[in-house]
Design an enzyme around this catalytic site. Structure first.
Site, PDB file in Angstrom:
ATOM      1  N   LEU A   1      -9.672  -3.615   5.506  1.00 42.31           N
ATOM      2  CA  LEU A   1      -8.964  -3.017   4.366  1.00 42.31           C
ATOM      3  C   LEU A   1      -7.739  -2.203   4.790  1.00 42.31           C
ATOM      4  CD1 LEU A   1      -9.022  -2.420   1.246  1.00 42.31           C
ATOM      5  CD2 LEU A   1     -10.241  -0.316   1.839  1.00 42.31           C
ATOM      6  N   ASP A   2      -6.584  -2.525   4.200  1.00 45.88           N
ATOM      7  CA  ASP A   2      -5.325  -1.812   4.441  1.00 45.88           C
ATOM      8  C   ASP A   2      -4.917  -1.780   5.912  1.00 45.88           C
ATOM      9  OD1 ASP A   2      -5.148  -1.301   1.722  1.00 45.88           O
ATOM     10  OD2 ASP A   2      -6.146   0.644   1.878  1.00 45.88           O
TER      11      ASP A   2
ATOM     12  N   THR B   1      -5.821  -8.774   5.507  1.00 53.41           N
ATOM     13  CA  THR B   1      -6.918  -9.285   6.339  1.00 53.41           C
ATOM     14  C   THR B   1      -8.204  -8.652   5.812  1.00 53.41           C
ATOM     15  OG1 THR B   1      -6.772  -7.467   7.917  1.00 53.41           O
ATOM     16  CG2 THR B   1      -5.428  -9.432   8.382  1.00 53.41           C
TER      17      THR B   1
ATOM     18  N   HIS C   1       0.858  -1.178   0.000  1.00 50.07           N
ATOM     19  CA  HIS C   1       0.000   0.000   0.000  1.00 50.07           C
ATOM     20  C   HIS C   1       0.895   1.229   0.000  1.00 50.07           C
ATOM     21  CE1 HIS C   1      -3.622   2.316   0.690  1.00 50.07           C
ATOM     22  NE2 HIS C   1      -2.943   3.026   1.567  1.00 50.07           N
TER      23      HIS C   1
END
Ligand code: GRF
Length: 209
Positions: free
Chosen positions: A147-148, A144, A112
């Site tokens: 999100l992020d 997971t 990310h």
């Protein structure tokens, strides 16, 4: 000798991280093979590189499926056809359902372009400039359902310059992504990563993390 590990890489577009991973695997002779490149978009530029390199590739187009769950199920079937030890999201622009993520728990990584937990979601470079942070960067993390927000493997800091535009900042971060992502994947392949209480432990004798 440890058996060869299978890596499946998911892309949606340009695929420059995918390319950096493929090249590192070759030049550093990882005990791993890129079993497949899978895109959710037929027009993903990165598919051409897969083709040129003779790497098996497939498209599972989200537009062909009525629901998120149906798409994720089809994607999972395609991925599992390549028997991956590790799934690598490299610019794969899809939010995944919980059953999908749980199926790959502990063996799916993402990069990310921000120093998480800062700036999850989209347009991270714009968010960083708007916030006026002096340090930006990128994060490699286990995926997971949140999100992020999965367990962080490694981060790289990139200074924000007064003259930066979204593009110049993105470009400077991307150069670092191409270094940290292959390194993190190599740690995984070499069995050096473990998750304990939601935190990643790296069994390397250096202070690089
Ligand atoms: C990268 O900045 C990555 O961090 C983000 O999307 C971009 C993908 O670039 N998730 P590429 O397709 O790897 O060139």
């Amino acid at each position: 000798m440890r058996a060869m590990r299978n890596i499946v890489i998911l892309i949606s577009g340009r695929g420059s991280n995918m390319r950096a991973i493929v090249q590192a695997a070759q030049t550093e002779r990882w005990p791993a093979k890129i079993s497949a490149i899978i895109s959710n978009r037929r027009d993903a530029e990165g598919l051409r590189y897969a083709e040129e390199q003779g790497i098996p590739h497939a498209v599972v187009a989200n537009g062909d499926y009525p629901t998120r769950a149906a798409f994720d199920a089809a994607l999972q079937r395609t991925i599992d056809g390549f028997a991956p030890d590790l799934v690598v999201m490299a610019g794969f622009m899809r939010i995944l359902t919980a059953p999908f993520v749980e199926h790959y728990a502990g063996r799916i990584l993402n990069i990310h372009p921000s120093l998480l937990p800062n700036f999850p979601g989209m347009a991270t470079h714009r968010q960083a400039l708007a916030a006026g942070v002096r340090m930006h960067g990128a994060t490699v993390h286990f995926v997971t359902a949140d999100l992020d927000h999965g367990p962080i493997v490694t981060q790289v800091e990139v200074p924000v310059l007064p003259t930066d535009t979204e593009q110049s900042l993105a470009q400077r971060v991307l150069i670092q992504e191409h270094i940290v992502y292959p390194r993190a994947i190599r740690w995984f392949i070499e069995g050096k990563l473990s998750i304990e209480d939601g935190h990643v432990h790296i069994a390397v004798e250096t202070n690089v993390r």
